[in-house]
Design a protein around this motif. Structure first.
Motif, PDB file in Angstrom:
ATOM      1  N   GLU A 177       0.852  -1.184   0.000  1.00 17.64           N
ATOM      2  CA  GLU A 177       0.000   0.000   0.000  1.00 17.64           C
ATOM      3  C   GLU A 177       0.894   1.243   0.000  1.00 17.64           C
ATOM      4  OE1 GLU A 177      -3.894   0.664   2.396  1.00 17.64           O
ATOM      5  OE2 GLU A 177      -2.298   1.622   3.564  1.00 17.64           O
ATOM      6  N   PHE A 178       0.596   2.176  -0.889  1.00 19.11           N
ATOM      7  CA  PHE A 178       1.337   3.434  -0.919  1.00 19.11           C
ATOM      8  C   PHE A 178       0.350   4.595  -1.026  1.00 19.11           C
ATOM      9  CE2 PHE A 178       0.871   2.038  -5.273  1.00 19.11           C
ATOM     10  CZ  PHE A 178       0.658   3.181  -6.017  1.00 19.11           C
ATOM     11  N   THR A 179       0.836   5.800  -0.768  1.00 18.01           N
ATOM     12  CA  THR A 179      -0.047   6.957  -0.653  1.00 18.01           C
ATOM     13  C   THR A 179       0.399   8.066  -1.586  1.00 18.01           C
ATOM     14  OG1 THR A 179      -0.436   6.443   1.683  1.00 18.01           O
ATOM     15  CG2 THR A 179      -1.006   8.660   0.942  1.00 18.01           C
ATOM     16  N   ILE A 180      -0.534   8.550  -2.410  1.00 17.67           N
ATOM     17  CA  ILE A 180      -0.266   9.724  -3.223  1.00 17.67           C
ATOM     18  C   ILE A 180      -1.077  10.902  -2.693  1.00 17.67           C
ATOM     19  CG2 ILE A 180       0.242   8.342  -5.267  1.00 17.67           C
ATOM     20  CD1 ILE A 180      -2.498   9.233  -6.401  1.00 17.67           C
ATOM     21  N   ASP A 181      -0.585  12.098  -2.936  1.00 19.14           N
ATOM     22  CA  ASP A 181      -1.293  13.327  -2.599  1.00 19.14           C
ATOM     23  C   ASP A 181      -2.002  13.795  -3.863  1.00 19.14           C
ATOM     24  OD1 ASP A 181      -2.070  15.978  -2.160  1.00 19.14           O
ATOM     25  OD2 ASP A 181      -0.302  16.455  -0.949  1.00 19.14           O
ATOM     26  N   ARG A 182      -3.322  13.693  -3.871  1.00 18.37           N
ATOM     27  CA  ARG A 182      -4.104  13.993  -5.077  1.00 18.37           C
ATOM     28  C   ARG A 182      -3.888  15.425  -5.562  1.00 18.37           C
ATOM     29  NH1 ARG A 182      -9.106  16.560  -3.398  1.00 18.37           N
ATOM     30  NH2 ARG A 182      -9.265  16.569  -1.130  1.00 18.37           N
ATOM     31  N   THR A 183      -3.556  16.337  -4.655  1.00 19.37           N
ATOM     32  CA  THR A 183      -3.385  17.730  -5.064  1.00 19.37           C
ATOM     33  C   THR A 183      -2.138  17.919  -5.931  1.00 19.37           C
ATOM     34  OG1 THR A 183      -2.161  18.414  -3.059  1.00 19.37           O
ATOM     35  CG2 THR A 183      -4.572  18.508  -2.972  1.00 19.37           C
ATOM     36  N   ASP A 184      -1.202  16.954  -5.897  1.00 19.04           N
ATOM     37  CA  ASP A 184      -0.057  17.015  -6.805  1.00 19.04           C
ATOM     38  C   ASP A 184      -0.508  16.918  -8.259  1.00 19.04           C
ATOM     39  OD1 ASP A 184       1.944  17.273  -4.862  1.00 19.04           O
ATOM     40  OD2 ASP A 184       2.096  15.109  -4.582  1.00 19.04           O
ATOM     41  N   TRP A 185      -1.693  16.367  -8.482  1.00 22.29           N
ATOM     42  CA  TRP A 185      -2.270  16.253  -9.824  1.00 22.29           C
ATOM     43  C   TRP A 185      -3.397  17.266 -10.031  1.00 22.29           C
ATOM     44  CZ3 TRP A 185       0.075  12.406  -7.251  1.00 22.29           C
ATOM     45  CH2 TRP A 185       0.995  11.621  -7.951  1.00 22.29           C
ATOM     46  N   GLY A 186      -3.450  18.292  -9.181  1.00 27.74           N
ATOM     47  CA  GLY A 186      -4.416  19.372  -9.344  1.00 27.74           C
ATOM     48  C   GLY A 186      -5.820  19.054  -8.885  1.00 27.74           C
ATOM     49  N   ILE A 187      -5.991  17.965  -8.132  1.00 31.37           N
ATOM     50  CA  ILE A 187      -7.330  17.583  -7.651  1.00 31.37           C
ATOM     51  C   ILE A 187      -7.488  18.141  -6.241  1.00 31.37           C
ATOM     52  CG2 ILE A 187      -8.899  15.645  -7.214  1.00 31.37           C
ATOM     53  CD1 ILE A 187      -7.064  14.025  -9.184  1.00 31.37           C
ATOM     54  N   GLN A 188      -8.135  19.304  -6.123  1.00 34.43           N
ATOM     55  CA  GLN A 188      -8.116  20.067  -4.887  1.00 34.43           C
ATOM     56  C   GLN A 188      -9.470  20.124  -4.180  1.00 34.43           C
ATOM     57  OE1 GLN A 188      -6.578  23.901  -6.014  1.00 34.43           O
ATOM     58  NE2 GLN A 188      -4.581  23.081  -6.622  1.00 34.43           N
ATOM     59  N   TYR A 189     -10.501  19.499  -4.735  1.00 29.40           N
ATOM     60  CA  TYR A 189     -11.835  19.594  -4.144  1.00 29.40           C
ATOM     61  C   TYR A 189     -11.836  19.111  -2.688  1.00 29.40           C
ATOM     62  CZ  TYR A 189     -16.757  18.673  -3.235  1.00 29.40           C
ATOM     63  OH  TYR A 189     -18.019  18.642  -2.672  1.00 29.40           O
ATOM     64  N   GLY A 190     -12.395  19.927  -1.795  1.00 26.71           N
ATOM     65  CA  GLY A 190     -12.539  19.542  -0.391  1.00 26.71           C
ATOM     66  C   GLY A 190     -11.257  19.520   0.403  1.00 26.71           C
ATOM     67  N   SER A 191     -10.149  19.977  -0.174  1.00 26.49           N
ATOM     68  CA  SER A 191      -8.865  19.958   0.525  1.00 26.49           C
ATOM     69  C   SER A 191      -8.778  21.123   1.504  1.00 26.49           C
ATOM     70  CB  SER A 191      -7.717  20.053  -0.482  1.00 26.49           C
ATOM     71  OG  SER A 191      -6.486  20.295   0.177  1.00 26.49           O
ATOM     72  N   ALA A 192      -8.331  20.841   2.714  1.00 27.37           N
ATOM     73  CA  ALA A 192      -8.154  21.895   3.714  1.00 27.37           C
ATOM     74  C   ALA A 192      -7.037  22.842   3.322  1.00 27.37           C
ATOM     75  CB  ALA A 192      -7.870  21.274   5.078  1.00 27.37           C
ATOM     76  N   ASN A 193      -6.150  22.402   2.451  1.00 32.50           N
ATOM     77  CA  ASN A 193      -5.020  23.231   2.045  1.00 32.50           C
ATOM     78  C   ASN A 193      -5.351  24.197   0.912  1.00 32.50           C
ATOM     79  OD1 ASN A 193      -3.044  22.164   3.855  1.00 32.50           O
ATOM     80  ND2 ASN A 193      -2.937  20.323   2.589  1.00 32.50           N
ATOM     81  N   PHE A 194      -6.483  23.981   0.237  1.00 31.93           N
ATOM     82  CA  PHE A 194      -6.802  24.807  -0.925  1.00 31.93           C
ATOM     83  C   PHE A 194      -8.199  25.420  -0.866  1.00 31.93           C
ATOM     84  CE2 PHE A 194      -3.446  21.995  -2.322  1.00 31.93           C
ATOM     85  CZ  PHE A 194      -2.610  22.847  -3.034  1.00 31.93           C
ATOM     86  N   THR A 195      -9.003  25.036   0.109  1.00 26.54           N
ATOM     87  CA  THR A 195     -10.354  25.579   0.224  1.00 26.54           C
ATOM     88  C   THR A 195     -10.607  26.035   1.652  1.00 26.54           C
ATOM     89  OG1 THR A 195     -11.262  23.365   0.668  1.00 26.54           O
ATOM     90  CG2 THR A 195     -11.284  24.118  -1.617  1.00 26.54           C
TER      91      THR A 195
END
Length: 217
Positions: A177-195
């Protein structure tokens, strides 16, 4: 007193949310795309068995997780002996399934993720515009598979631990299991860091993934 308590509680929630994100297992450091790997003439081609392969995913909020799967549309891997030299996988973004919910709830989340709901097309993966994603191998160092992952119109290089095994004409590649940060691909919906959103209502930037691929000569 009450106001101070609320401020402290809110700050604690933000801190807890941030710590949880940083503690994700095998968190990927997404970097600029790299040149794809090339295979030698001696390499043998293995073709992905899409029916036997899958990607498992976990998305979360501070209060709940959602789990699901997504299918591979196809792909190939070129192997020299038992060493992967190159390869690429095409991901069918319209195959997203939600496994922790049932009925209408599962279908509603699937539709939101795929962007088939009016007004929400760009929240996540916008499948009508971007029906596939792609992973192209750029290298394999020890047990770390490196490659360019393209989601929507963004390509980033990632690496994650895998185990490769062989059984006759069959090759099995399974990641931890590995983890990606979706915002690295510009997917920012509902993110505390961008909204502007309360931390306990935010959707985690992290998506946990497990890749399970079967390919045959």
């Amino acid at each position: 007193m009450t106001r101070n308590f609320l401020k402290i509680t809110s700050m604690a929630a933000v801190v807890a949310f941030t710590v949880a994100c940083k503690d994700a297992k095998n968190e990927v450091d997404a970097t600029a795309a790299e040149d794809e790997a090339t295979a030698t003439e001696a390499a043998v081609t293995y073709t992905v068995d899409a029916d036997a392969s899958t990607i498992s995913w976990v998305g979360s909020k501070p209060t709940e997780d959602h789990t699901g799967t997504i299918d591979l549309q196809g792909g190939l891997v070129k192997v020299n002996g038992e060493t992967i030299e190159s390869g690429e996988f095409t991901i069918d973004m319209g195959s997203i399934e939600v496994t922790d919910l049932e009925g209408e709830a599962a279908q509603n989340l699937k539709a939101h993720l795929e962007g088939t709901v009016d007004g929400k097309q760009t929240d996540f993966f916008n499948v009508p515009k971007y029906p596939t994603a792609k992973f192209v191998v750029t290298g394999l160092n020890d047990n770390m598979l490196e490659g360019n992952l393209t989601l929507k119109d963004v390509t980033k290089n990632v690496s994650f631990p895998v185990m490769v095994s062989y059984d006759g004409d069959k090759m099995m590649l399974k990641s931890e299991e590995f983890t990606i940060d979706r915002t690295d691909w510009g997917i920012q919906y509902g993110s505390a860091n961008f909204t502007d959103i309360v931390a306990d209502k935010a959707i985690s930037d992290n998506i946990k993934l497990t890749l399970d691929v079967v390919a045959t000569k």
